[in-house]
Each structure stands twice: as C-alpha cells, then as structure tokens.
Design a protein around this motif. Sequence first.
Motif, PDB file in Angstrom:
ATOM      1  N   CYS A  20       2.569  15.377 -91.704  1.00  0.00           N
ATOM      2  CA  CYS A  20       2.668  15.100 -93.139  1.00  0.00           C
ATOM      3  C   CYS A  20       4.006  15.762 -93.842  1.00  0.00           C
ATOM      4  O   CYS A  20       4.461  16.897 -93.206  1.00  0.00           O
ATOM      5  CB  CYS A  20       1.560  15.742 -93.967  1.00  0.00           C
ATOM      6  SG  CYS A  20       1.686  15.871 -95.668  1.00  0.00           S
ATOM      7  N   CYS A  29      -3.558  19.246 -94.539  1.00  0.00           N
ATOM      8  CA  CYS A  29      -3.226  17.936 -93.903  1.00  0.00           C
ATOM      9  C   CYS A  29      -3.966  17.559 -92.783  1.00  0.00           C
ATOM     10  O   CYS A  29      -3.172  17.312 -91.602  1.00  0.00           O
ATOM     11  CB  CYS A  29      -1.668  17.727 -93.756  1.00  0.00           C
ATOM     12  SG  CYS A  29      -0.526  18.717 -94.994  1.00  0.00           S
ATOM     13  N   HIS A  90      -2.112  14.421 -99.630  1.00  0.00           N
ATOM     14  CA  HIS A  90      -0.779  14.541-100.529  1.00  0.00           C
ATOM     15  C   HIS A  90      -0.397  13.082-101.033  1.00  0.00           C
ATOM     16  O   HIS A  90       0.291  13.152-102.091  1.00  0.00           O
ATOM     17  CB  HIS A  90       0.205  15.143 -99.541  1.00  0.00           C
ATOM     18  CG  HIS A  90      -0.043  16.604 -99.372  1.00  0.00           C
ATOM     19  ND1 HIS A  90       0.001  17.410 -98.301  1.00  0.00           N
ATOM     20  CD2 HIS A  90      -0.251  17.538-100.357  1.00  0.00           C
ATOM     21  CE1 HIS A  90      -0.089  18.779 -98.456  1.00  0.00           C
ATOM     22  NE2 HIS A  90      -0.350  18.923 -99.869  1.00  0.00           N
TER      23      HIS A  90
HETATM   24 ZN   LIG Z   1      -0.307  16.647 -96.321  1.00  0.00          ZN
END
Ligand SMILES: [Zn+2]
Length: 344
Positions: A20, A29, A90
């Motif tokens: 990530c 993540c 994200h």
């Molecule tokens: Zn992430």
Amino acid sequence: MSFTKAHQAAMAQQRNRGRCLHHENGARCDAIISAHSIQKGGQLSLIEEQGHVYRLSADLTTLRATGGKPQLKKAGIKKVSTFRGMCKHHDNRLFAPIDDRPLTFDHEQVALYAYRSVCREYFVKENAARSLAAIIDHPDLPEANRQLLQDAAQGQAFGFQHLHWHKVIYDAALAQRNFAEFRFIVFWSSSPCSIQATGLLFPDYDFLGRKIQDLGPEAEALDLLTFFTAPTDQGWAYVLAWHESSDQTCQLVRQSLQEGFRCGAKLEDMLLRISLACENHAVRISWWNGLNPSAQSAGLAALAVGADPRVGVPSDYLARGCEGLADWTFDSVQDGSSDLHTYR
Ligand SMILES: [Zn+2]
C-alpha cells in the motif's frame, strides 16, 4: 531457467508483490487490491468495445520480436492499467471523490488523479529496478546485453529516486489536505475520444522543442508534470497538473503550449503527443484499426519515444508528429495555474 523466463518470472514476482503506497500506510493495510490507474467505470468505459481496448506492449519479449518497436495489444479492461499499489481500505476512502463523481474544476479531485498517477509510476519503476537487479547476473545473459540491462537498471533507479522525491511531497500535501498547492489546466471536451491516459514525465523539452530541464545524472531534483483524462458531466477532460514545487519547468511547458497554439499548432495534436510518449494508456480498437497505415506508423513512432534506453529522446518529440491523428476536440480551457487565458 533461460534468461527470458528468469526475467519474466522476476517481473511477475514484482508485479504481484502488493503493497500500500497510501501516505498513511500501516497496520490497516491488510487487503491489497488490483487498482485501476485508468478508471474502469469512468475512463475505460468511454472507449471499450466488447470489454476490450488496445494497450501498449513494450515488454522485453515484444521488443525482441519487433526489433525494438512497441506494439498495441488487445486487452480486457479488467486488467488494463491495474497495479497492486493500494489497499482496499485506503483506495476506497482516498479516491472516492474521483471514483464516485465526474471531474469538475476542483483542486482536490485534480490532486487525487495526479497522486494516483504518481503512485502507479512509483510501483512500476520500483518493480522494474528490482526485477532488473534480480536477473543482471544471470549466467545465460549474453555479455552484449548485460551492458544494456545495466544501463536500463541505472535509468530505472534514477527515475525511481526522483519519483520518490515527489511522492514525499505529494504525500505531505494530501495528508494535510493542501490541495491548493496543485496547479492545473483543464481542457474540456464533449467530443468522442479514443485514447484514455494517465501518466507523468520529467519534462525535458517543451512543445516548441526547446530544452527546459536537464535530466542528466547530476540533476538534484527534477520537476514533474502529470497528465490524465477524466470523465465529466458533459463528456470528458484532459488535464495537465503539477505540484507547485515543480512550477519552474511546468510553467515553461504551459507557456510553450500557449505559444504553440498562437502560432497555429493544435491543442489536440500537442496533447496527443504527450499522451503517447508515456506508456500508461488505453486505445479504442476500432479507431486504431481504422487509421491508415501512415497514421498508424506515426502513432507507433510516438509510442516508441523513450522505449529504448539506447536511443535518446528527440528534442522535438512534443513539437511535431501525429498531426490530425487525434479524433478529439476541446470546447474550452480552464487554467488553474495562472490568471492568464490565452487559448482563444
Ligand atoms: Zn493502505
């Protein structure tokens, strides 16, 4: 394992090594996804035909088969322009303003498109540098090719190091929501368009062929320009965008675009050249197949710029070539980088 197989395996290993790249990456993540750098629902849906587009194929195997020339290859849109550089959490949260809404004249949206372009290139460049490093000592590699690969590895490492510089700047701007630090020019269009692109470059020559930045190894920091197409309410838009830290060179690019336009060059041609000079794009199949052979070879020549590290980039690669090839037209231009409006 033969050298070619070893190289393919090293590249696949890097491509599949998800991580990530979000500026807050950390414990949350856990689910890396294959994210589209050119939106599947937005940009790709504007040009796909039966779920397919053409994309550039410039891997080592293709280049060997064609004597160093890149080719367009048919690809399903599920796979086009994806990269495993963001986790689900994200990606969904950060890019919602551009994945869920058409582009408007909005600093945050522009910053997000530019950031996604930087993250994708960061992922690709790091992979390329690592996979070249992994095979450079392969016993079957002919000595003549070793030097070529060493040069390529050095080039990738150089590009990656400079990109890292910008990634840190973009990370900070996004983390602090300083979207006003981004400069951009939006070219609005309601016409058809047969190419969607998301890319970036360290501009070396401007739209008139003048040198504007030295990319030599002694350069400490290089200014970075990003560009992308995006869906809008009325059609789509082409955007040039940069962070204010790259103002010096990018303002020269902008000025040369205006100068070229005033001297009779077409925005459509100039922006097509910059799109083809970077490798992350998708092309409408029927449009390309309908071009006459000389137009296709002009397009392939533009695609080949920068593909072979042994061949230098010609100073006029943004100044001429591919005239009249683009099927897009722009209705208006909005400049978010200055108060001057001189495109009409
Ligand atoms: Zn992430």
